[in-house]
Design a protein around this motif. Structure first.
Motif, short mmCIF file in Angstrom:
data_model
loop_
_atom_site.label_atom_id
_atom_site.label_comp_id
_atom_site.label_asym_id
_atom_site.label_seq_id
_atom_site.Cartn_x
_atom_site.Cartn_y
_atom_site.Cartn_z
N PRO A 1 -26.26 -57.73 -15.15
CA PRO A 1 -25.74 -58.13 -13.85
C PRO A 1 -26.03 -59.58 -13.52
CG PRO A 1 -27.73 -56.81 -13.59
CD PRO A 1 -27.39 -56.80 -15.04
N LEU A 2 -25.03 -60.23 -12.95
CA LEU A 2 -25.18 -61.58 -12.44
C LEU A 2 -25.19 -61.53 -10.91
CD1 LEU A 2 -22.70 -63.52 -14.79
CD2 LEU A 2 -25.19 -63.43 -14.94
N PRO A 3 -25.93 -62.41 -10.27
CA PRO A 3 -25.98 -62.36 -8.80
C PRO A 3 -24.64 -62.75 -8.18
CG PRO A 3 -27.10 -64.32 -9.64
CD PRO A 3 -26.76 -63.49 -10.83
N LYS A 4 -24.24 -62.00 -7.18
CA LYS A 4 -23.03 -62.32 -6.42
C LYS A 4 -23.47 -62.98 -5.11
CE LYS A 4 -19.51 -59.56 -6.38
NZ LYS A 4 -18.57 -60.20 -7.33
N HIS A 5 -22.92 -64.17 -4.84
CA HIS A 5 -23.31 -64.94 -3.67
C HIS A 5 -22.18 -64.93 -2.64
CE1 HIS A 5 -26.88 -66.75 -5.64
NE2 HIS A 5 -26.15 -66.68 -6.73
N VAL A 6 -22.58 -64.93 -1.37
CA VAL A 6 -21.60 -65.06 -0.29
C VAL A 6 -21.08 -66.49 -0.27
CG1 VAL A 6 -21.28 -64.98 2.21
CG2 VAL A 6 -22.65 -63.23 1.08
N LEU A 7 -19.76 -66.64 -0.25
CA LEU A 7 -19.16 -67.97 -0.25
C LEU A 7 -19.33 -68.62 1.12
CD1 LEU A 7 -15.83 -67.21 -2.18
CD2 LEU A 7 -18.00 -68.03 -3.10
N THR A 8 -19.25 -69.94 1.12
CA THR A 8 -19.31 -70.68 2.39
C THR A 8 -17.96 -70.75 3.06
OG1 THR A 8 -19.02 -72.76 1.17
CG2 THR A 8 -21.28 -72.06 1.64
N ASP A 9 -16.93 -70.18 2.45
CA ASP A 9 -15.58 -70.11 3.03
C ASP A 9 -15.28 -68.64 3.34
OD1 ASP A 9 -13.21 -71.01 4.00
OD2 ASP A 9 -12.27 -71.37 2.06
N LEU A 10 -15.42 -68.24 4.59
CA LEU A 10 -15.23 -66.84 5.01
C LEU A 10 -13.82 -66.67 5.54
CD1 LEU A 10 -18.63 -66.39 6.90
CD2 LEU A 10 -18.15 -66.04 4.46
N GLU A 11 -13.00 -65.86 4.87
CA GLU A 11 -11.58 -65.72 5.20
C GLU A 11 -11.33 -64.35 5.84
OE1 GLU A 11 -7.59 -66.95 5.40
OE2 GLU A 11 -9.27 -68.09 4.57
N ILE A 12 -10.84 -64.37 7.09
CA ILE A 12 -10.44 -63.12 7.76
C ILE A 12 -9.10 -62.67 7.20
CG2 ILE A 12 -9.77 -62.08 9.96
CD1 ILE A 12 -11.78 -63.87 11.34
N VAL A 13 -9.06 -61.45 6.66
CA VAL A 13 -7.85 -60.96 6.01
C VAL A 13 -7.10 -59.95 6.86
CG1 VAL A 13 -8.74 -61.40 3.70
CG2 VAL A 13 -9.18 -59.19 4.77
N GLY A 14 -7.67 -59.48 7.95
CA GLY A 14 -6.97 -58.54 8.80
C GLY A 14 -7.87 -57.96 9.87
N PHE A 15 -7.27 -57.14 10.72
CA PHE A 15 -7.99 -56.51 11.83
C PHE A 15 -7.71 -55.02 11.80
CE2 PHE A 15 -7.07 -60.86 12.96
CZ PHE A 15 -8.26 -61.33 13.51
N ILE A 16 -8.69 -54.23 12.23
CA ILE A 16 -8.57 -52.78 12.22
C ILE A 16 -9.34 -52.22 13.40
CG2 ILE A 16 -10.58 -52.40 10.75
CD1 ILE A 16 -8.96 -50.22 9.32
N GLU A 17 -8.89 -51.07 13.89
CA GLU A 17 -9.55 -50.46 15.04
C GLU A 17 -10.92 -49.90 14.65
OE1 GLU A 17 -7.13 -47.60 16.94
OE2 GLU A 17 -5.49 -49.00 17.38
N ILE A 18 -11.85 -49.95 15.60
CA ILE A 18 -13.21 -49.48 15.33
C ILE A 18 -13.20 -48.01 14.92
CG2 ILE A 18 -15.43 -48.98 16.43
CD1 ILE A 18 -15.17 -51.47 18.04
N GLY A 19 -12.34 -47.20 15.53
CA GLY A 19 -12.29 -45.78 15.20
C GLY A 19 -11.88 -45.51 13.76
#
Length: 466
Positions: free
Chosen positions: A191-209
């Protein structure tokens, strides 16, 4: 992740440090205070959300400052530190344990960096599950080496995570707190470490329910950069400096900010935003209230992978409602397309035999024996229970169970009374023989799909056939 500063207040810290002639004489305590001052100043400017506590110890321990974000209070207590007797690290660690558990409970990870006997500290890290890191000074014991050591500590544990949050053409500079840690996938060979990118892209919205309460690996606070720099602790500087800084931040707060807009929209609409944080790695942004009047924009990270939430399906296959032939929520929002139904029936939805305790296995064997004593009336039930136990034993590789049950059936055959139906002896002998053949592992008789069928008998004609 809260920080505990454990300060040695024993007499050994008053020993002078060897310096060049003509320079100011310093004690070991002065070097420690200088390094901690450097750390506190960094956290006050770049890591303001971190809760920090100061504990002094010698043969006993004392909580000087409980967990706080007021770094002036920490600095003042550090300056007024008194000298005590000998060093006892065990008592200090008991003190840290009490302080952390009273404030945060048993499951909270804590920053704790110490520089003392290396062997003992390495053993402590091993007892802690291997988590942690030891920082030591390089070269001569002096102010420069102390500052260098604390600089490495700051880079490793207290560097802020800045990112850009995007949604179409809208962007906002944000700080994610605490800093997301690398993630290793267990199913990978190397396994190689997976890092959170500094470019966070919102791809959609969904209801909490629809997203419900999904499993997550970490939770983080998301702050717009302009807001995160506001003064939120009284006494952070001189009154004139506070007034000028507050005025500047008020001007910055009037500027439009996408992060603030997103937070308010998610809170009002009762929705979450799905955000891509890396290749095949997603999370969600949502509003979380920590009091009746205050709420924060939070980000929770899912497990890396194309399908972290099975009831939503693959993330890459989600799309806007406008792409659907008809509204999946209905014209009046009376239905939901989630959860998705799996294409095949799950194994946990079937009748599976599981033996967690010995009593469960004993119950299944006794059920077979009860039906065996009621042959031939209970022939179908007898073979149904027998095949259920046979399949479970084969699945678990429990060959000894098949041999043991076969011996029990042979014993029941010998104990049949004279008034028993002749067919009972034939069925018991036949079942015992089939179980013994299955226990040998022969592919012809140990197939999982194979069932033991009742033996066909014809007493009127005097013949017996299988």
């Amino acid at each position: 992740m809260p920080t505990v500063v454990l300060m040695d207040a024993s007499l050994s810290m008053t020993r002078p440090v060897s310096l060049d002639q003509g320079s100011e004489e310093l004690q070991r305590k002065n070097l420690a205070v200088a390094g901690l001052t450097m750390l506190f100043e960094h956290m006050a400017s770049n890591y303001r959300l971190e809760f920090t506590s100061l504990v002094a110890f010698s043969s006993l321990w004392e909580l000087l400052v409980p967990f706080t974000r007021d770094y002036n209070t920490l600095q003042e207590a550090l300056s007024n530190l008194e000298d005590y007797d000998k060093t006892c690290l065990e008592a200090a660690l008991h003190g840290v344990s009490n302080v952390v558990q009273q404030e945060w409970g048993h499951a909270c990870p804590t920053q704790l960096q110490m520089t003392d006997t290396m062997d003992n500290l390495e053993k402590l890290l091993q007892l802690n599950g291997g988590d942690g890191q030891i920082f030591t000074m390089e070269g001569q014991l002096c102010l420069k080496s102390v500052q260098s050591m604390f600089g490495r500590l700051i880079d490793a544990a207290y560097s802020p995570f800045h990112a850009v949050l995007r949604c179409g053409n809208l962007t906002s500079d944000v700080q994610v707190f605490p800093r997301p840690e690398p993630v290793f996938l267990d199913q990978e060979v190397d396994p190689l470490p997976k890092h959170v990118l500094t470019d966070l892209e919102i791809v959609g919205f969904i209801e909490i329910g629809d997203i419900s309460s999904p499993p997550v690996i970490s939770r983080h606070l998301v702050l717009p950069i302009a807001v995160s720099k506001e003064v939120d602790d009284v006494g952070a500087g001189a009154p004139e400096e506070l007034e000028e800084e507050t005025s500047a931040n008020q001007q910055a707060g009037k500027a439009p900010n996408f992060c603030v807009l997103l937070h308010g929209s998610l809170k009002v609409e009762g929705m979450v935003a799905l955000v891509q944080v890396g290749p095949e790695w997603h999370g969600m942004l949502y509003s979380q209230a920590d009091s009746k009047k205050k709420s924060n924009l939070m980000m929770s990270l899912f497990e890396p992978g194309p399908e972290p939430l099975p009831w939503l399906g693959k993330m890459s296959q989600l799309g806007p409602i406008s792409d659907a032939a008809e509204n999946p929520y209905g014209e009046d929002d009376s239905r939901s397309p989630f959860p998705l139904q799996p294409p095949v029936k799950r194994s946990y939805a079937q009748n599976v035999t599981v033996w967690i305790k010995a009593s469960g296995l004993q119950t299944d064997v006794q059920k077979i024996l009860r039906n065996a004593r009621k042959l031939p009336e209970k022939t179908q039930t007898f073979y149904k229970e027998l095949n259920r136990l046979r399949k479970a034993a084969l699945a678990f590789g429990f060959w000894e169970l098949l041999k043991g049950v076969a011996e029990l059936l042979e014993r029941e055959c010998t104990l049949l009374p004279d008034t028993a139906h002749p067919d009972a002896a034939f069925q018991l002998s036949h079942a015992a023989q089939q179980l013994k053949l299955a226990s040998t592992g022969d592919s012809q008789y140990s197939l999982f799909e194979h069932n033991i069928n009742p033996m066909h008998t014809d007493f009127s004609g005097g013949g017996v056939g299988v």
